[in-house]
Scaffold this active site. Structure first.
Site, PDB file in Angstrom:
ATOM      1  CB  VAL A 280      -2.206  58.233  35.958  1.00 21.97           C
ATOM      2  CG1 VAL A 280      -1.055  58.483  36.930  1.00 21.97           C
ATOM      3  CG2 VAL A 280      -3.223  59.358  36.056  1.00 21.97           C
ATOM      4  CB  SER A 281       2.306  56.420  32.662  1.00 21.10           C
ATOM      5  OG  SER A 281       3.433  55.570  32.541  1.00 21.10           O
TER       6      SER A 281
END
Length: 771
Positions: A280-281
């Site tokens: 998850v960015s």
């Protein structure tokens, strides 16, 4: 519009009488402490980018501690959120040992959770494991003990601040547009029927917030959990920063502490904890090529090249993106905090053990293949060297690689360690880039801690890994189903406390592992690693649910010889200002006046002759202050190097000759009109006299602001006081090869450690009482 929604939520909370004075059954204490390590010449932890060395501070790193005591049983837990890339096992072992020494029978490994926010903009060299210290050329005592001492100090303060009859409330809500899956092709390999169960899609958008208050309803602190990487600041940044979660904490603490309070001083403490953020960015604009087109989804390349596929955040630059993602988390957390009505009730309990990760047996009940399996000897895949879209690698490695790179796999195998045929088969389809099972060297931890902690109907799952979105969902479901199968309420909430108590890389699902994106290539113990974690956590959950004795684990590591860890980091040398100058003298004065309400932000800049900040971390202090002139002629500190709008930048000169520190203060319309000065503090090493503190201040300057009257007591100077001085006299592939050489020639370590012993550092002496 969002501001209006937040204001409306806060007004509703006031009308509903959120500060309920009914006494509760928990004693609660909060504490905060500085854990900012060396601010110059030390490789940062996270991106494994050798050129990313600290050159100063954007804002300081903190440990935020929360102690909760069950007043019925006197059992307690401590949760500590740390502005670090990882809480290494060595840190966990030494910090909990110090706490057990200070408070016998009160704190230990079983009831303390040390969780990292996973910032990639903090100093490294504190792990004592080769893989994580390799780009910094080894371990650094200042970095390590600053972290350990700061964590212990935060818990001490929370312990000393415990108040009786407190209450805890929990709330949950959605936060959109603040995270994005950076490996969607791997996520899509999970079963369709499983993916269809999650309306959020390929990231978790739930935010969970705990409101801690005293018996009179006064807020004491907040703990938030939301899955997003702290990689808003990219691998070109060299200023220490808590990234988006550190910024969110500072915003919420400023909102609930007294106006004008300096960061890190409390008494209200807000943690923005990490969860299952593996894939998850925060870079919500996605990964793009230089021409603006999307990168190839499977390999994250542009015309076959990894280096030019880079993800961008929602802002105009990385700092603006950090601000935006931090503000989103803060705004969502504050609304949930003010409207939390579900009370946490019940007991405090915990289960904990150490698990051997390599060559471990996993039951068919937990594997995706539905067959008995074993984990592997640790290894990293080729896609590990490719990096991620948040921080690409080099040498044209690509994500999604399931075929070996003949040249690098041969060279690294010959120089470091050749994997066995059994290892290659076990890790398949991962092509082994780096075999970490080199006898006699601790490349990564193979024994890791697992912990479940119950706080009423909440259960925190502390895992020493970066779980991907689906991995986290599977772990939560397995623990929840185990607890409810033994009679626990359906209202039980299972919360992933990610990157906690140690670090062993990533954990992808079995299906994601087959795709071999970065996260799968960094799942070190093979395709059944998640299954092993789930199996062992279920054991803990069964014990917790039935009040059975703690399951037996393997012996814990000790790290007794931590101060003799491998290190080739040279100590800072002498600091020599120009002739007829002293450290702290001003090299460049700020302008005489500035506007805070101009069409574009004004930046106050001052430059000082400076000593290397590695001489002393100035923990609980600051390398800079912005001082405001008061009516009585005194100066009051209004900014430090913990503020968002300041910068401390150190420019090291060869051999320490004429090194300089630049201080910047960016003004906005909230800055009151008045008279100010900039002060720089530090330590310098002299040829005669050794290490000594120094301090220097600029001439005063005025700030005008038509939108803000000068605060009562402010003085606008008509003359310029003179300035004052107060002084008492290459890529991951290359570095894997370099690391091998460092290990082989480790006989030179002792000489370097002796050379480094002259630096000022926090020593491993027992912690003193909190101040």
């Amino acid at each position: 519009m969002r501001c209006l929604v937040l204001v409306f939520s806060l007004l509703v909370a006031v009308v509903l009488g959120r500060a309920d004075p009914t006494p509760g059954t928990f004693s609660i204490g909060v504490g905060i402490s500085d854990i900012t390590g060396p601010a110059s010449d030390l490789n940062m932890m996270g991106y494994a980018q050798p050129s990313q060395k600290t050159t100063g501070i954007h804002f300081r790193l903190r440990a935020r501690a929360f102690v909760v005591v069950d007043e019925t049983t006197n059992k307690r837990m401590a949760y500590v959120s740390c502005d670090l890339a990882m809480v290494m096992e060595s840190v966990f072992v030494h910090a909990t040992a110090r706490l057990a020494q200070l408070y016998p029978g009160v704190y230990g490994q079983d009831n303390v959770i040390l969780s990292a926010i996973h910032t990639h903009s903090g100093p490294g060299a504190y792990s004592a494991f080769v893989l994580y210290d390799i780009t910094s050329f080894g371990w650094n005592s200042d970095s390590f003990w600053t972290v350990v001492n700061g964590i212990v100090r935060a818990v001490q303060r929370a312990h000393d601040n415990v108040v009786p009859h407190g209450r805890i409330f929990v709330n949950r809500g959605k936060l959109n547009d603040a995270n994005r899956n950076r490996s969607p092709s791997a996520y899509l390999n999970n079963p369709q029927e499983e993916r269809d169960r999650y309306a959020d899609g390929n990231t978790d958008r739930d935010m969970v917030v705990l409101r801690l208050q005293d018996g009179a309803g006064k807020p004491l602190g907040a703990i938030s959990f939301f899955a997003v990487h702290c990689t808003s600041m990219n691998n070109t940044n060299t200023l220490i920063s808590g990234d988006n979660k550190g910024h969110a904490s500072a915003l919420m603490e400023a909102a609930y502490n007294a106006p004008g309070s300096l960061p890190g001083t409390g008494p209200f403490v807000a943690a923005f904890g990490q969860s299952n953020e593996g894939d998850v960015s925060p870079n919500t604009a996605g990964a793009k090529c230089p021409d603006g087109t999307p990168c190839d989804m499977g390999t994250s390349t542009c015309n076959g090249r990894t280096e030019t596929c880079i993800a961008a955040g929602p802002g105009v630059d990385m700092r603006d993106s950090t601000r935006i993602i931090g503000e989103k988390q803060y705004q969502a957390a504050r609304a949930l905090f003010e409207n939390a009505t579900t009370e946490v009730v019940g007991k405090i309990d915990s289960r904990f053990f150490w698990v051997k990760m390599s060559h471990a047996s996993v039951s068919a009940a937990f594997t995706s293949t539905h067959k008995d399996a074993t984990t592997c000897a640790p290894a990293m895949g080729d896609s590990f060297a490719a990096g991620t879209t948040d921080g690409p690698g080099a040498f044209n490695f690509k994500q999604g690689s399931t075929s070996p790179n003949p040249f690098f796999n041969f060279v690294i195998a010959e120089v470091i360690h050749r994997p066995t045929p059994q290892d290659i088969m076990c890790q398949s389809p991962k092509p082994i880039f780096l075999d970490l099972a080199w006898p006699g060297q601790k490349w990564i931890p193979e024994t890791v801690p697992l912990q479940l902690t119950q706080l009423g109907q909440l259960v925190f799952v502390a895992v020493p890994s970066e779980l991907t979105t689906m991995s986290g969902r599977r772990v939560r479901e397995a623990v929840y189903n185990t607890l409810t199968a033994h009679g626990w309420s359906a209202d039980t909430q299972v919360i992933i406390a990610g990157v906690s108590n140690g670090y062993s890389g990533y954990t992808a699902t079995y299906e994601e592992y087959q795709v071999q994106r970065y996260e799968g290539a960094s799942t070190t113990f093979g395709p059944h690693q998640l299954a092993l974690y789930t199996q062992e956590l279920v054991k803990l959950a069964e014990s917790l649910a039935t009040s059975a004795p703690n399951p037996q684990g393997v012996p814990a590591p000790t790290f007794v010889n931590i101060n003799s860890s491998l290190s080739f980091i040279l100590p800072p040398g002498l600091d020599t200002p120009p002739p007829f100058k002293k450290l702290g003298d001003v090299s460049m004065q700020p302008s005489a006046s500035y506007r805070a309400d101009g069409p574009s932000p004004s930046v106050v800049t001052a430059v000082f002759w400076a000593g290397n900040p590695r001489h002393n971390m100035l923990s609980e202090s600051s390398f800079l202050t912005v001082d405001q002139l008061q009516a009585d002629g005194s100066w009051s500190v209004v900014r430090t190097d913990s503020h968002w709008d300041t910068e401390f930048v150190f420019k090291s000169a060869p051999l320490g000759f004429f090194s300089r520190a630049t201080v910047r203060w960016t003004l906005d319309s909230s800055v009151p009109a008045g008279t100010y000065r900039i002060t720089h503090n530090g330590y310098g090493r002299h040829l005669i006299g050794g290490l000594k503190p120094y301090s220097g201040s600029t001439k005063s300057f005025t700030v005008t602001n038509s939108a803000s009257l000068a605060r009562s007591g402010d003085v606008v100077a008509t003359t310029q006081p003179t300035s004052t001085t107060h002084s008492s006299s290459l890529t991951i592939g290359v570095f894997v090869l370099v690391g091998a050489v460092l290990v082989v020639v480790g006989g030179g370590v002792a000489a370097y450690r002796r050379a480094a012993s002259g630096t000022v550092s926090l020593t491993p002496a027992p912690a003193t009482a909190a101040v």
